[in-house]
Design a protein around this motif. Structure first.
Motif, PDB file in Angstrom:
ATOM      1  N   THR A  75       8.756  16.490 -13.113  1.00  0.00           N
ATOM      2  CA  THR A  75       8.730  15.790 -14.403  1.00  0.00           C
ATOM      3  C   THR A  75       7.608  16.266 -15.312  1.00  0.00           C
ATOM      4  OG1 THR A  75       7.293  14.025 -13.599  1.00  0.00           O
ATOM      5  CG2 THR A  75       9.683  13.692 -13.361  1.00  0.00           C
ATOM      6  N   GLY A  76       6.630  16.983 -14.733  1.00  0.00           N
ATOM      7  CA  GLY A  76       5.480  17.406 -15.522  1.00  0.00           C
ATOM      8  C   GLY A  76       4.492  16.286 -15.787  1.00  0.00           C
ATOM      9  N   LYS A  77       4.584  15.203 -15.021  1.00  0.00           N
ATOM     10  CA  LYS A  77       3.695  14.055 -15.221  1.00  0.00           C
ATOM     11  C   LYS A  77       2.707  13.933 -14.074  1.00  0.00           C
ATOM     12  CE  LYS A  77       7.178  11.440 -17.754  1.00  0.00           C
ATOM     13  NZ  LYS A  77       8.011  10.220 -17.763  1.00  0.00           N
ATOM     14  N   SER A  78       1.576  13.286 -14.362  1.00  0.00           N
ATOM     15  CA  SER A  78       0.606  12.996 -13.313  1.00  0.00           C
ATOM     16  C   SER A  78       0.120  11.560 -13.473  1.00  0.00           C
ATOM     17  CB  SER A  78      -0.573  13.972 -13.360  1.00  0.00           C
ATOM     18  OG  SER A  78      -1.350  13.772 -14.514  1.00  0.00           O
ATOM     19  N   LEU A  79      -0.434  11.039 -12.388  1.00  0.00           N
ATOM     20  CA  LEU A  79      -0.955   9.678 -12.379  1.00  0.00           C
ATOM     21  C   LEU A  79      -2.258   9.689 -11.591  1.00  0.00           C
ATOM     22  CD1 LEU A  79      -0.410   6.676 -13.122  1.00  0.00           C
ATOM     23  CD2 LEU A  79       0.596   6.449 -10.841  1.00  0.00           C
ATOM     24  N   ALA A  80      -3.357   9.391 -12.281  1.00  0.00           N
ATOM     25  CA  ALA A  80      -4.666   9.331 -11.631  1.00  0.00           C
ATOM     26  C   ALA A  80      -4.959   7.894 -11.228  1.00  0.00           C
ATOM     27  CB  ALA A  80      -5.751   9.840 -12.578  1.00  0.00           C
ATOM     28  N   VAL A  81      -5.460   7.727 -10.008  1.00  0.00           N
ATOM     29  CA  VAL A  81      -5.916   6.420  -9.534  1.00  0.00           C
ATOM     30  C   VAL A  81      -7.422   6.402  -9.729  1.00  0.00           C
ATOM     31  CG1 VAL A  81      -6.058   4.849  -7.578  1.00  0.00           C
ATOM     32  CG2 VAL A  81      -4.044   6.319  -7.842  1.00  0.00           C
ATOM     33  N   ILE A  82      -7.884   5.516 -10.590  1.00  0.00           N
ATOM     34  CA  ILE A  82      -9.306   5.458 -10.928  1.00  0.00           C
ATOM     35  C   ILE A  82      -9.908   4.220 -10.278  1.00  0.00           C
ATOM     36  CG2 ILE A  82     -10.971   5.300 -12.824  1.00  0.00           C
ATOM     37  CD1 ILE A  82      -8.694   6.657 -14.546  1.00  0.00           C
ATOM     38  N   ASN A  83     -10.736   4.472  -9.268  1.00  0.00           N
ATOM     39  CA  ASN A  83     -11.409   3.396  -8.538  1.00  0.00           C
ATOM     40  C   ASN A  83     -12.830   3.301  -9.054  1.00  0.00           C
ATOM     41  OD1 ASN A  83      -9.375   2.587  -6.511  1.00  0.00           O
ATOM     42  ND2 ASN A  83      -9.485   4.746  -6.012  1.00  0.00           N
ATOM     43  N   SER A  84     -13.115   2.298  -9.864  1.00  0.00           N
ATOM     44  CA  SER A  84     -14.420   2.216 -10.500  1.00  0.00           C
ATOM     45  C   SER A  84     -15.405   1.303  -9.769  1.00  0.00           C
ATOM     46  CB  SER A  84     -14.269   1.761 -11.957  1.00  0.00           C
ATOM     47  OG  SER A  84     -13.578   0.535 -12.031  1.00  0.00           O
ATOM     48  N   GLU A  85     -14.906   0.487  -8.832  1.00  0.00           N
ATOM     49  CA  GLU A  85     -15.811  -0.414  -8.113  1.00  0.00           C
ATOM     50  C   GLU A  85     -15.188  -0.848  -6.792  1.00  0.00           C
ATOM     51  OE1 GLU A  85     -18.157  -4.662  -8.882  1.00  0.00           O
ATOM     52  OE2 GLU A  85     -16.586  -4.029 -10.258  1.00  0.00           O
ATOM     53  N   GLY A  86     -15.971  -0.754  -5.717  1.00  0.00           N
ATOM     54  CA  GLY A  86     -15.558  -1.324  -4.437  1.00  0.00           C
ATOM     55  C   GLY A  86     -14.704  -0.445  -3.542  1.00  0.00           C
ATOM     56  N   TRP A  87     -13.628   0.070  -4.066  1.00  0.00           N
ATOM     57  CA  TRP A  87     -12.715   0.867  -3.249  1.00  0.00           C
ATOM     58  C   TRP A  87     -13.340   2.221  -2.948  1.00  0.00           C
ATOM     59  CZ3 TRP A  87      -9.579  -2.592  -1.754  1.00  0.00           C
ATOM     60  CH2 TRP A  87      -9.050  -3.529  -2.616  1.00  0.00           C
ATOM     61  N   GLU A  88     -13.347   2.605  -1.675  1.00  0.00           N
ATOM     62  CA  GLU A  88     -13.954   3.874  -1.262  1.00  0.00           C
ATOM     63  C   GLU A  88     -12.959   4.807  -0.606  1.00  0.00           C
ATOM     64  OE1 GLU A  88     -17.185   2.867   1.315  1.00  0.00           O
ATOM     65  OE2 GLU A  88     -18.308   1.863  -0.274  1.00  0.00           O
ATOM     66  N   ASP A  89     -11.816   4.301  -0.194  1.00  0.00           N
ATOM     67  CA  ASP A  89     -10.902   5.061   0.644  1.00  0.00           C
ATOM     68  C   ASP A  89      -9.471   4.962   0.101  1.00  0.00           C
ATOM     69  OD1 ASP A  89     -13.162   5.335   2.551  1.00  0.00           O
ATOM     70  OD2 ASP A  89     -12.797   3.202   2.855  1.00  0.00           O
ATOM     71  N   THR A  90      -8.563   5.785   0.658  1.00  0.00           N
ATOM     72  CA  THR A  90      -7.185   5.839   0.165  1.00  0.00           C
ATOM     73  C   THR A  90      -6.203   5.902   1.324  1.00  0.00           C
ATOM     74  OG1 THR A  90      -7.829   6.981  -1.871  1.00  0.00           O
ATOM     75  CG2 THR A  90      -5.545   7.236  -1.179  1.00  0.00           C
ATOM     76  N   VAL A  91      -5.125   5.130   1.225  1.00  0.00           N
ATOM     77  CA  VAL A  91      -4.006   5.203   2.165  1.00  0.00           C
ATOM     78  C   VAL A  91      -2.874   5.982   1.499  1.00  0.00           C
ATOM     79  CG1 VAL A  91      -2.166   3.888   3.302  1.00  0.00           C
ATOM     80  CG2 VAL A  91      -4.511   3.059   3.381  1.00  0.00           C
ATOM     81  N   LEU A  92      -2.277   6.930   2.236  1.00  0.00           N
ATOM     82  CA  LEU A  92      -1.053   7.611   1.821  1.00  0.00           C
ATOM     83  C   LEU A  92       0.008   7.284   2.861  1.00  0.00           C
ATOM     84  CD1 LEU A  92      -2.334  11.178   0.835  1.00  0.00           C
ATOM     85  CD2 LEU A  92      -2.022   9.182  -0.637  1.00  0.00           C
ATOM     86  N   TRP A  93       1.173   6.838   2.392  1.00  0.00           N
ATOM     87  CA  TRP A  93       2.237   6.439   3.306  1.00  0.00           C
ATOM     88  C   TRP A  93       3.587   6.826   2.730  1.00  0.00           C
ATOM     89  CZ3 TRP A  93       6.272   2.887   2.661  1.00  0.00           C
ATOM     90  CH2 TRP A  93       6.978   2.576   3.821  1.00  0.00           C
ATOM     91  N   ASN A  94       4.457   7.392   3.595  1.00  0.00           N
ATOM     92  CA  ASN A  94       5.828   7.702   3.211  1.00  0.00           C
ATOM     93  C   ASN A  94       6.679   7.765   4.481  1.00  0.00           C
ATOM     94  OD1 ASN A  94       8.009  10.071   2.877  1.00  0.00           O
ATOM     95  ND2 ASN A  94       7.765   9.011   0.929  1.00  0.00           N
ATOM     96  N   PRO A  95       7.856   7.109   4.480  1.00  0.00           N
ATOM     97  CA  PRO A  95       8.741   7.116   5.657  1.00  0.00           C
ATOM     98  C   PRO A  95       9.654   8.341   5.664  1.00  0.00           C
ATOM     99  CG  PRO A  95       9.677   5.714   3.996  1.00  0.00           C
ATOM    100  CD  PRO A  95       8.380   6.233   3.440  1.00  0.00           C
ATOM    101  N   TYR A  96       9.093   9.522   5.528  1.00  0.00           N
ATOM    102  CA  TYR A  96       9.840  10.773   5.361  1.00  0.00           C
ATOM    103  C   TYR A  96      11.050  10.850   6.305  1.00  0.00           C
ATOM    104  CZ  TYR A  96      10.643  15.692   4.424  1.00  0.00           C
ATOM    105  OH  TYR A  96      11.192  16.884   4.036  1.00  0.00           O
ATOM    106  N   GLY A  97      12.183  11.173   5.732  1.00  0.00           N
ATOM    107  CA  GLY A  97      13.404  11.313   6.513  1.00  0.00           C
ATOM    108  C   GLY A  97      14.227  10.047   6.623  1.00  0.00           C
ATOM    109  N   ASP A  98      13.664   8.901   6.261  1.00  0.00           N
ATOM    110  CA  ASP A  98      14.379   7.624   6.361  1.00  0.00           C
ATOM    111  C   ASP A  98      15.093   7.349   5.037  1.00  0.00           C
ATOM    112  OD1 ASP A  98      15.208   4.940   6.474  1.00  0.00           O
ATOM    113  OD2 ASP A  98      13.510   4.381   7.749  1.00  0.00           O
ATOM    114  N   GLU A  99      16.348   7.783   4.956  1.00  0.00           N
ATOM    115  CA  GLU A  99      17.110   7.633   3.720  1.00  0.00           C
ATOM    116  C   GLU A  99      17.316   6.173   3.347  1.00  0.00           C
ATOM    117  OE1 GLU A  99      20.639  10.033   3.632  1.00  0.00           O
ATOM    118  OE2 GLU A  99      19.540  11.819   4.272  1.00  0.00           O
ATOM    119  N   GLY A 100      17.427   5.297   4.342  1.00  0.00           N
ATOM    120  CA  GLY A 100      17.598   3.873   4.076  1.00  0.00           C
ATOM    121  C   GLY A 100      16.412   3.274   3.328  1.00  0.00           C
ATOM    122  N   MET A 101      15.223   3.861   3.518  1.00  0.00           N
ATOM    123  CA  MET A 101      14.027   3.375   2.811  1.00  0.00           C
ATOM    124  C   MET A 101      13.786   4.139   1.516  1.00  0.00           C
ATOM    125  SD  MET A 101      11.294   2.380   5.756  1.00  0.00           S
ATOM    126  CE  MET A 101      10.247   1.540   4.577  1.00  0.00           C
ATOM    127  N   GLY A 102      14.651   5.118   1.221  1.00  0.00           N
ATOM    128  CA  GLY A 102      14.504   5.869  -0.026  1.00  0.00           C
ATOM    129  C   GLY A 102      13.289   6.772  -0.046  1.00  0.00           C
TER     130      GLY A 102
END
Length: 121
Positions: free
Chosen positions: A59-86
């Motif tokens: 799409t040529g789009k990006s989305l930045a997550v800006i953590n300005s206070e408190g949050w120090e870490d990031t979770v990445l999650w995807n049910p790769y291969g599970d078509e039922g979960m999209g």
């Protein structure tokens, strides 16, 4: 656009992460990539990464997550291969605080984050 068009940039390289897909309790590992792509079932907590930027080449789009206070870490999650979960239509990116925060009675903790969309160049 699909998951194959997505890259997640940030300060990932050299950071420890909990790979929840290994064993019963997960396993701490070290990331050797600076840009993350999803090509398998994914559930990781990246310690010290609080600057993820999702870049969609389709799409040529990006989305930045800006953590300005408190949050120090990031979770990445995807049910790769599970078509039922999209799996091909999303990736979950969560701002988190991996290590516990102890508070005295009456004290509070604040986590502040914002999302900044843009067009990629």
């Amino acid at each position: 656009s699909g998951i194959d068009q997505l890259e997640i940039a940030g300060s990932f390289e050299g950071k420890e992460f909990l790979n929840k897909m290994v064993g019963d309790e997960g396993e701490m590992q070290t990331e050797d990539r600076s840009v993350i792509t999803i090509g398998e079932e994914y559930d990781r907590v990246y310690k010290g990464v609080n600057d993820p930027v999702l870049k969609d080449a389709g799409t040529g789009k990006s989305l930045a997550v800006i953590n300005s206070e408190g949050w120090e870490d990031t979770v990445l999650w995807n049910p790769y291969g599970d078509e039922g979960m999209g799996y091909n239509n999303f990736v979950c990116v969560e701002s988190v605080k991996f290590d516990p925060v102890s508070l005295a009675g009456g004290a509070s903790w604040t986590g502040t984050m914002a999302l900044k969309p843009s067009k990629t160049e």
